[in-house]
Design an enzyme around this catalytic site. Structure first.
Site, PDB file in Angstrom:
ATOM      1  N   ASP A 104       0.845  -1.194   0.000  1.00  0.00           N
ATOM      2  CA  ASP A 104       0.000   0.000   0.000  1.00  0.00           C
ATOM      3  C   ASP A 104       0.886   1.252   0.000  1.00  0.00           C
ATOM      4  O   ASP A 104       1.621   1.492   0.954  1.00  0.00           O
ATOM      5  CB  ASP A 104      -0.887  -0.027   1.257  1.00  0.00           C
ATOM      6  CG  ASP A 104      -1.956   1.049   1.234  1.00  0.00           C
ATOM      7  OD1 ASP A 104      -1.880   1.969   0.398  1.00  0.00           O
ATOM      8  OD2 ASP A 104      -2.873   0.978   2.073  1.00  0.00           O
ATOM      9  N   CYS A 161      -6.623   4.517  -2.064  1.00  0.00           N
ATOM     10  CA  CYS A 161      -6.807   3.101  -1.697  1.00  0.00           C
ATOM     11  C   CYS A 161      -8.064   2.428  -2.244  1.00  0.00           C
ATOM     12  O   CYS A 161      -7.987   1.524  -3.073  1.00  0.00           O
ATOM     13  CB  CYS A 161      -6.795   2.977  -0.176  1.00  0.00           C
ATOM     14  SG  CYS A 161      -5.288   3.603   0.564  1.00  0.00           S
ATOM     15  N   HIS A 170     -10.706  -2.692   2.776  1.00  0.00           N
ATOM     16  CA  HIS A 170     -11.088  -1.314   2.421  1.00  0.00           C
ATOM     17  C   HIS A 170     -12.121  -1.233   1.288  1.00  0.00           C
ATOM     18  O   HIS A 170     -12.051  -0.333   0.437  1.00  0.00           O
ATOM     19  CB  HIS A 170      -9.845  -0.485   2.044  1.00  0.00           C
ATOM     20  CG  HIS A 170     -10.013   0.976   2.389  1.00  0.00           C
ATOM     21  ND1 HIS A 170      -9.013   1.897   2.286  1.00  0.00           N
ATOM     22  CD2 HIS A 170     -11.107   1.670   2.816  1.00  0.00           C
ATOM     23  CE1 HIS A 170      -9.451   3.084   2.636  1.00  0.00           C
ATOM     24  NE2 HIS A 170     -10.727   2.980   2.968  1.00  0.00           N
TER      25      HIS A 170
END
Lengths: 439, 62
Positions: A44, A84, A134
């Site tokens: 990430d 994200c 997420h």
């Protein structure tokens, strides 16, 4: 198991083994005799500029550098929307953010979507997900980060069965997750290491059947200073090279941030090494599509800013390696044409000989990979339909659409043409002084 | 090197890239509307102060 069953099983295994060996001797495997496994490793906020095999001489990434020598190496892997949740929605669905609807963090991804694990599961695969998700999001009117500490209901897991997942956390050293039964569990120590242990265990337990495993780490996303101490000690901030597009006043600060960021990168690289060794030991390396990539990059003080969402290369370019010895061989294949986030799923499906559902908008580049060719793709679309959070309007955020080609970046905002760079002549995308605000 | 977008000698290149972008947007049914239109279409609310902007935000820092 009785004697006859054992005998039949051994015969089948031997037959399968000898067929495969013969195909190998002929130098090609047209169609895998056994469906390939897929191990998808997602970091990430790891930008393409901070990895050894793409030219960074400071960051220590020996395992990824070594993997790059056996992989398709993408020099222009572009994230469609450099933040994200939108990236994740586009990855699992093969759709652009305005189609699946998650163009803003923490909005709910549609339950009924056709997505990676549902497709592989239908083809007989075991499916597993470990780490950051997420995509569950929150309902309208709920506090905007309210879903991050809650379990993801079974019907919202998009076909993943094995499940050790947290919606979102970046507290890597005090990190919990929810298991298949929504029971809260804790990752011991630095969570990326424990998640890697879990992934290795999953691979060993599933090595005799085709499986899809997504391992989604939180680092090197900020907070930057939280990597394990032994990795932090590998870097001396004062010795790090800073990109020339970091303003003079920010260079010391950039070096300090980068030392900590690189420590996370090296810790993850160590984990990649462990995963590769485990796959080798399990005897499934040749028949496993091993992917390493990241959602988006991090400005790390280039143009005076941190993090992402912006259209510049530090934000939109990510590392991407695909290794699949049975079909792609084990020699490096350098690819310079751009590939975009929605292209990942159809390309994996193509490599797996699975049909590509009509809902997918990305392009299947598997043939080019198998043939050792360029992708034949001129441009990747980049976008920010709605600026939010760290690059909200008041921080200089603006709606944009653009294209990143092998050579150029071209971006429009709502006033018209905004940016045009020749990235070969001007790799740091230097703008005229004073044209960008330091946020 | 600079942002080449307003330089007349790169107008042909700009037009070429503009055509590529337009084709991509068309292929993905993307009308490139203002942010509020998408928030309304998907029935989303902005978080905290994300909706705030200066009237001339597009002209600032451009």
């Amino acid at each position: 198991m009785n004697f006859y069953k054992t005998l039949i099983l051994c015969s089948i295994l031997l037959l399968g083994f000898s067929c495969k060996e013969q195909a190998k001797e002929e130098g090609k495997i047209e169609k895998a005799t056994v469906p390939p496994n897929v191990v998808f490793i997602l970091a990430d906020q790891w930008r393409a500029q901070s990895i050894g095999y793409l030219g960074n001489e400071d960051v220590i990434t020996p395992n990824l550098d070594s993997l790059s020598k056996q992989s398709a190496v993408f020099h222009n892997a572009v994230t469609v929307m450099a933040v994200c949740a939108p990236w994740r929605g586009s990855f699992i669905s093969g759709q652009y953010p305005l189609t699946h609807g998650v163009f803003y963090n923490d909005k709910p991804f549609p339950t009924e979507a056709t997505t990676i694990a549902k497709i592989y599961k239908k083809a007989g695969y075991q499916t597993g997900y470990i780490g950051k998700w997420h995509l569950n999001g929150h309902e309208r009117g709920e506090e905007h980060f309210s879903a991050r500490n809650k379990p993801v209901p079974k019907e919202r897991r998009q076909g993943f069965d094995y499940w050790k997942v947290r919606e979102v956390t970046h507290n890597y050293n005090d990190s919990f997750y929810f298991d298949e039964e929504n029971q809260k569990q804790f990752w011991e120590g630095y969570d990326a290491f424990s998640q890697t242990d879990s992934a290795i265990s999953y691979i060993n337990k599933n090595k005799d059947n085709p499986f899809l495993l997504v391992l989604s780490w939180g680092p090197p996303h900020d907070p930057y200073h939280t990597a394990p101490e032994e990795y932090k000690q590998m870097y001396d901030a004062s010795k790090l090279h800073v990109r020339p597009n970091v303003p003079e006043d920010f260079k010391d600060s950039a070096r300090n941030v980068m030392a900590n960021y690189y420590a996370h990168c090296t810790a993850l690289d160590y984990s990649v090494g462990r995963l590769l060794a485990a796959i080798e030991e399990a005897g499934v390396a040749d028949n496993t599509i091993f992917v390493f990539t990241s959602e988006h990059g991090d400005m790390l003080m280039s143009k005076g800013v941190l993090k992402k969402q912006r259209p510049w290369d530090e934000s939109i370019k990510v590392p991407l390696l695909i290794r699949y010895p049975d079909k792609l061989g084990k020699t490096p294949h350098q690819i310079y044409d751009p590939i975009n986030t929605p292209d990942l799923l159809p390309t994996l499906l193509g490599l797996s000989d699975l049909e590509i559902p009509h809902s997918i908008e990305g392009t299947d580049f598997s043939k080019a990979l198998i043939d050792g060719d360029e992708l034949g793709n001129e441009a990747a679309l980049i976008m920010l339909p709605v600026p939010f959070h760290e690059w909200q309007f008041m921080n200089g955020g603006r709606e944009f659409r653009g294209v990143r080609t092998k050579k150029y970046t071209y971006v429009k905002d709502l006033l018209g043409p905004w940016l045009l760079y020749d990235n070969e002549q001007d790799p740091y995308q230097n703008a005229q002084p004073g044209r960008y605000a330091s946020v | 090197m600079h942002n080449l977008v307003d330089m007349p000698q790169f107008s042909q290149l700009k037009n070429h890239l503009d055509g590529i972008l337009a084709a991509k947007l068309k292929a993905t049914n993307d009308e490139f509307l203002p942010a509020d239109d998408y928030m309304e279409k998907w029935n989303y609310l902005y978080d905290r102060k994300d909706s705030l902007r200066k009237e001339n935000y597009l002209e600032l820092n451009r």
